[in-house]
Scaffold this active site. Structure first.
Site, PDB file in Angstrom:
ATOM      1  N   HIS A  77     -11.573   2.401 -12.366  1.00  0.00           N
ATOM      2  CA  HIS A  77     -12.334   1.619 -13.355  1.00  0.00           C
ATOM      3  C   HIS A  77     -13.750   1.446 -12.822  1.00  0.00           C
ATOM      4  O   HIS A  77     -14.047   1.839 -11.682  1.00  0.00           O
ATOM      5  CB  HIS A  77     -11.641   0.293 -13.674  1.00  0.00           C
ATOM      6  CG  HIS A  77     -11.480  -0.645 -12.528  1.00  0.00           C
ATOM      7  ND1 HIS A  77     -12.554  -1.228 -11.895  1.00  0.00           N
ATOM      8  CD2 HIS A  77     -10.381  -1.121 -11.899  1.00  0.00           C
ATOM      9  CE1 HIS A  77     -12.119  -2.010 -10.933  1.00  0.00           C
ATOM     10  NE2 HIS A  77     -10.789  -1.953 -10.901  1.00  0.00           N
TER      11      HIS A  77
ATOM     12  N   HIS B 109     -14.591   0.314  -9.234  1.00  0.00           N
ATOM     13  CA  HIS B 109     -14.394   1.231  -8.106  1.00  0.00           C
ATOM     14  C   HIS B 109     -15.662   2.016  -7.767  1.00  0.00           C
ATOM     15  O   HIS B 109     -15.776   2.578  -6.680  1.00  0.00           O
ATOM     16  CB  HIS B 109     -13.275   2.241  -8.417  1.00  0.00           C
ATOM     17  CG  HIS B 109     -11.910   1.633  -8.379  1.00  0.00           C
ATOM     18  ND1 HIS B 109     -11.013   1.763  -9.406  1.00  0.00           N
ATOM     19  CD2 HIS B 109     -11.291   0.884  -7.441  1.00  0.00           C
ATOM     20  CE1 HIS B 109      -9.892   1.125  -9.099  1.00  0.00           C
ATOM     21  NE2 HIS B 109     -10.039   0.584  -7.912  1.00  0.00           N
TER      22      HIS B 109
ATOM     23  N   CYS C 223       1.990 -11.464  -1.148  1.00  0.00           N
ATOM     24  CA  CYS C 223       1.531 -11.092  -2.501  1.00  0.00           C
ATOM     25  C   CYS C 223       1.530  -9.579  -2.587  1.00  0.00           C
ATOM     26  O   CYS C 223       0.799  -8.908  -1.845  1.00  0.00           O
ATOM     27  CB  CYS C 223       0.128 -11.631  -2.774  1.00  0.00           C
ATOM     28  SG  CYS C 223      -0.533 -10.975  -4.329  1.00  0.00           S
TER      29      CYS C 223
ATOM     30  N   CYS D 281      -1.967  -8.118  -3.703  1.00  0.00           N
ATOM     31  CA  CYS D 281      -2.963  -7.980  -2.618  1.00  0.00           C
ATOM     32  C   CYS D 281      -2.396  -7.174  -1.459  1.00  0.00           C
ATOM     33  O   CYS D 281      -3.141  -6.834  -0.540  1.00  0.00           O
ATOM     34  CB  CYS D 281      -3.372  -9.340  -2.054  1.00  0.00           C
ATOM     35  SG  CYS D 281      -3.979 -10.531  -3.228  1.00  0.00           S
TER      36      CYS D 281
ATOM     37  N   CYS E  46      -0.889 -16.147  -7.102  1.00  0.00           N
ATOM     38  CA  CYS E  46      -2.096 -15.445  -6.652  1.00  0.00           C
ATOM     39  C   CYS E  46      -3.171 -15.541  -7.746  1.00  0.00           C
ATOM     40  O   CYS E  46      -2.936 -15.111  -8.875  1.00  0.00           O
ATOM     41  CB  CYS E  46      -1.785 -13.978  -6.356  1.00  0.00           C
ATOM     42  SG  CYS E  46      -3.294 -13.032  -6.057  1.00  0.00           S
TER      43      CYS E  46
ATOM     44  N   HIS F  51      -4.080 -11.965  -9.086  1.00  0.00           N
ATOM     45  CA  HIS F  51      -3.083 -11.155  -9.805  1.00  0.00           C
ATOM     46  C   HIS F  51      -2.209 -11.955 -10.760  1.00  0.00           C
ATOM     47  O   HIS F  51      -1.381 -11.381 -11.464  1.00  0.00           O
ATOM     48  CB  HIS F  51      -2.212 -10.380  -8.801  1.00  0.00           C
ATOM     49  CG  HIS F  51      -3.008  -9.421  -7.990  1.00  0.00           C
ATOM     50  ND1 HIS F  51      -3.508  -9.742  -6.746  1.00  0.00           N
ATOM     51  CD2 HIS F  51      -3.447  -8.178  -8.267  1.00  0.00           C
ATOM     52  CE1 HIS F  51      -4.212  -8.713  -6.288  1.00  0.00           C
ATOM     53  NE2 HIS F  51      -4.187  -7.762  -7.188  1.00  0.00           N
TER      54      HIS F  51
ATOM     55  N   LYS G 152     -13.179 -11.183 -13.782  1.00  0.00           N
ATOM     56  CA  LYS G 152     -12.797 -10.013 -13.007  1.00  0.00           C
ATOM     57  C   LYS G 152     -12.033  -9.057 -13.938  1.00  0.00           C
ATOM     58  O   LYS G 152     -11.231  -9.509 -14.752  1.00  0.00           O
ATOM     59  CB  LYS G 152     -11.900 -10.452 -11.840  1.00  0.00           C
ATOM     60  CG  LYS G 152     -11.742  -9.353 -10.828  1.00  0.00           C
ATOM     61  CD  LYS G 152     -10.970  -9.753  -9.609  1.00  0.00           C
ATOM     62  CE  LYS G 152     -10.677  -8.476  -8.826  1.00  0.00           C
ATOM     63  NZ  LYS G 152      -9.917  -8.579  -7.674  1.00  0.00           N
TER      64      LYS G 152
ATOM     65  N   LYS H  11      -6.143  -5.417 -16.040  1.00  0.00           N
ATOM     66  CA  LYS H  11      -5.430  -4.809 -17.164  1.00  0.00           C
ATOM     67  C   LYS H  11      -4.814  -5.893 -18.036  1.00  0.00           C
ATOM     68  O   LYS H  11      -4.792  -5.789 -19.255  1.00  0.00           O
ATOM     69  CB  LYS H  11      -4.343  -3.869 -16.646  1.00  0.00           C
ATOM     70  CG  LYS H  11      -4.926  -2.543 -16.250  1.00  0.00           C
ATOM     71  CD  LYS H  11      -3.822  -1.552 -15.930  1.00  0.00           C
ATOM     72  CE  LYS H  11      -4.254  -0.657 -14.790  1.00  0.00           C
ATOM     73  NZ  LYS H  11      -3.340  -0.583 -13.686  1.00  0.00           N
TER      74      LYS H  11
HETATM   75  N1  MSP Z   1      -6.595   0.004  -0.863  1.00  0.00           N
HETATM   76  C1  MSP Z   1      -7.386  -1.135  -0.570  1.00  0.00           C
HETATM   77  C2  MSP Z   1      -8.545  -0.788   0.323  1.00  0.00           C
HETATM   78  C3  MSP Z   1      -8.186  -0.185   1.647  1.00  0.00           C
HETATM   79  S1  MSP Z   1      -9.610   0.194   2.576  1.00  0.00           S
HETATM   80  C4  MSP Z   1      -9.027   0.557   4.097  1.00  0.00           C
HETATM   81  C5  MSP Z   1      -7.922  -1.724  -1.877  1.00  0.00           C
HETATM   82  N2  MSP Z   1      -7.922  -0.923  -2.937  1.00  0.00           N
HETATM   83  S2  MSP Z   1      -8.511  -1.344  -4.390  1.00  0.00           S
HETATM   84  O1  MSP Z   1      -8.255  -0.228  -5.236  1.00  0.00           O
HETATM   85  O2  MSP Z   1      -7.974  -2.599  -4.788  1.00  0.00           O
HETATM   86  O3  MSP Z   1     -10.045  -1.546  -4.185  1.00  0.00           O
HETATM   87  C6  MSP Z   1     -10.848  -0.477  -3.708  1.00  0.00           C
HETATM   88  C7  MSP Z   1     -12.312  -0.904  -3.665  1.00  0.00           C
HETATM   89  O4  MSP Z   1     -12.778  -1.188  -4.993  1.00  0.00           O
HETATM   90  C8  MSP Z   1     -12.525  -2.211  -2.872  1.00  0.00           C
HETATM   91  O5  MSP Z   1     -13.740  -2.147  -2.141  1.00  0.00           O
HETATM   92  C9  MSP Z   1     -12.629  -3.261  -3.959  1.00  0.00           C
HETATM   93  O6  MSP Z   1     -13.375  -4.382  -3.578  1.00  0.00           O
HETATM   94  C10 MSP Z   1     -13.367  -2.457  -5.018  1.00  0.00           C
HETATM   95  N3  MSP Z   1     -13.199  -3.041  -6.339  1.00  0.00           N
HETATM   96  C11 MSP Z   1     -12.049  -3.182  -7.065  1.00  0.00           C
HETATM   97  N4  MSP Z   1     -12.348  -3.832  -8.219  1.00  0.00           N
HETATM   98  C12 MSP Z   1     -13.684  -4.121  -8.260  1.00  0.00           C
HETATM   99  C13 MSP Z   1     -14.554  -4.703  -9.179  1.00  0.00           C
HETATM  100  N5  MSP Z   1     -14.158  -5.181 -10.334  1.00  0.00           N
HETATM  101  N6  MSP Z   1     -15.867  -4.747  -8.834  1.00  0.00           N
HETATM  102  C14 MSP Z   1     -16.359  -4.229  -7.664  1.00  0.00           C
HETATM  103  N7  MSP Z   1     -15.560  -3.674  -6.788  1.00  0.00           N
HETATM  104  C15 MSP Z   1     -14.225  -3.629  -7.036  1.00  0.00           C
HETATM  105  O7  MSP Z   1      -8.357  -2.855  -1.862  1.00  0.00           O
END
Ligand code: MSP
Length: 472
Positions: free
Chosen positions: A19, A22, A125, A128, A144, A147, A294, A297
């Site tokens: 999304h 990311h 959780c 997380c 949480c 979530h 935030k 889904k």
């Molecule tokens: N798998 C772990 C990270 C392991 S790193 C050794 C994880 N994955 S995640 O898919 O939840 O998040 C991946 C990255 O995307 C993280 O840096 C997270 O902060 C970022 N983001 C996820 N949603 C976000 C937003 N809505 N906005 C900005 N960044 C976001 O955590």
């Protein structure tokens, strides 16, 4: 002197598709990498996918797919997404790659002196993938906040990592800025969490976590996903078989603020246990919000980045997320804001500037005989070196606006009409030089557009055949 620069991004879970949030890690890392390259450094950027854990296992099961097939499919979507963002990574790591798994097991073995077996009785959780302290459980009333799911009660025998052995060393590294945490206001929060941090449980019984890396020497236990995931930053460089000292310690590790705690506490403790240096900087960015919340889904406010990329193109996407989403704070995304920025700033400010200046140069046969040397303004270099990318981008934009104002004030078309050729030459020289500096400063942010502008103003100047950003 040219340096070797290593930049990392968090590896996303593959239990869903990318999304817009990311995009942040990748875009920030890419800007940083392109900037260092522009000043002559050798840059390595890692990206990857986090493919173990219960969330992923469950999701594949729900869809009736073999887990590996499911993660293969989603990992590919992330790779395609990163490429669509115009992000140039040098290394891609997948945690289900057998090479990574073997290296993680070796890392575990090397950390052995700091690992002990004990009983865990507490909260977890799955959203997380994190153990929850009693204090947090109480503060959040057992649910949480990220979530909206109740914490699960766990009673298990697990391996623990003795973080307590490293707390003092980590505290010193943070306070002395040996490991700089950005933005600085997060430092206090991390120091408080460090104080409160108990030793962490780093494995789960196999019946509870089937999809993960087995603990070496104990078939009944599987590694906790974060030990596996955090290791990616060095396994991708070939650790432990290879000497990684050319690129490690990383110059900057980009992570979202939600996962800074893992990177500022567990990760440095792991590195210290391995006898490796700590990363130089941890840069934690804010969240991209959708209508003030935030993205999730369940709320139904997730923005599909591919739709935005298809409609507006890569550089427009990069522009919005690098200039209108703050580097460090949470920022809201709305399609109205995106479209305003596209039309008013990209199409009007920059697109028109290039078009009108190039047209004037072409009409008056203006060009540089020798390409001038470009020097970055100090303010720009300072902001880039401090990872204040949004502010650096704002600075570049003041130069775009100043060039537009200079055209409006000096009216070169009148100078041409009145045959005041020396004055005309002086104004065009100034403006083209300004634009050459602007385009070099834009390179890390909008590589495709910056290269087009560089080409337009190199040698004989002709306006671009198509506007850089056609009005929508
Ligand atoms: N798998 C772990 C990270 C392991 S790193 C050794 C994880 N994955 S995640 O898919 O939840 O998040 C991946 C990255 O995307 C993280 O840096 C997270 O902060 C970022 N983001 C996820 N949603 C976000 C937003 N809505 N906005 C900005 N960044 C976001 O955590």
């Amino acid at each position: 002197m040219s340096e070797k620069i290593y930049i990392t991004t968090a590896i996303p879970y593959v239990n869903g598709v990318p999304h817009v949030g990311h995009a942040m890690d990748y875009l920030l890392a890419d800007v940083c990498g392109r900037y260092y390259e522009s000043i002559g450094d050798t840059v390595r950027i890692q990206a990857g996918t986090d493919e173990h854990g219960n969330k992923i296992f469950q999701k594949a099961k729900e869809l009736g797919l073999p887990t590996q097939e499911y993660v293969d499919k989603n990992a590919k979507k992330f790779q395609d997404f990163i490429s669509r963002l115009g992000v140039e990574y040098t290394d891609f790591v997948r945690t289900t790659d057998p090479k990574h798994e073997k290296r993680v097991q070796e890392i575990w073995t090397r950390m052995k002196d700091y690992i002990y077996l004990s009983k865990y009785e507490g909260w977890y959780c799955t959203g997380c993938e994190r153990f929850i302290t009693d204090k947090e459980y109480e503060e959040n009333n057992g649910v949480c906040p990220d979530h909206q799911k109740s914490y699960e009660k766990l009673v298990e025998e697990n391996y623990y990592f003795r973080i307590s052995d490293f707390k003092e060393r980590i505290r010193k590294a943070i306070l002395s800025r040996e490991m700089l945490i950005l933005p600085e206001f997060r430092e206090k929060e991390i120091l408080r969490l460090l104080d409160e941090s108990p030793d962490v449980s780093i494995s789960r019984p196999r019946e509870q976590l089937t999809w993960g890396v087995p603990v070496p020497g104990d078939d009944t236990q599987v590694m906790y996903v974060w030990i596996d995931a955090l290791s990616n930053y060095i396994t991708v460089l070939g650790y432990p078989e290879k000497d990684i000292s050319d690129f490690w310690p990383a110059c900057a590790q980009f992570v979202g603020k939600d996962i800074l705690r893992f990177h500022a506490i567990i990760w440095p403790a792991m590195l210290l246990a391995l006898g490796l240096p700590l990363p130089k900087t941890l840069v934690s960015h804010g969240m991209v919000l959708s209508n003030g919340q935030k993205m999730s889904k369940s709320i139904g406010n997730v923005i599909d980045p591919i739709e935005v990329l298809d409609k507006h193109g890569t550089d427009a996407f990069r522009y919005f997320f690098l200039r209108h989403i703050d580097t460090f704070a949470d920022s809201d995304y709305t399609s109205e804001k995106f479209e305003d920025a596209y039309n008013n700033e990209l199409a009007n400010d920059l697109g028109n500037l290039v078009q009108r200046l190039a047209t004037m140069c072409s009409k008056n046969n203006f060009m540089f005989d020798d390409e001038p040397a470009i020097v970055f303004p100090d303010e720009y270099s300072e902001l880039m070196n401090e990872f204040k990318f949004k502010e650096a981008f704002d600075f570049v934009w003041t130069k775009v606006q100043a060039a537009n104002k200079k055209i409006d004030d000096k009216k070169p078309w009148i100078l041409a009409k009145e045959n005041r050729l020396d004055e005309l030459d002086e104004v065009l020289t100034e403006l083209v030089l300004d634009l050459k500096v602007v385009s070099q400063m834009l390179l890390p942010f909008l590589p495709e557009t910056a290269n087009k502008i560089i080409e337009v103003f190199a040698g004989k100047i002709e306006p671009p055949k198509e506007p850089l950003f056609p009005k929508k």
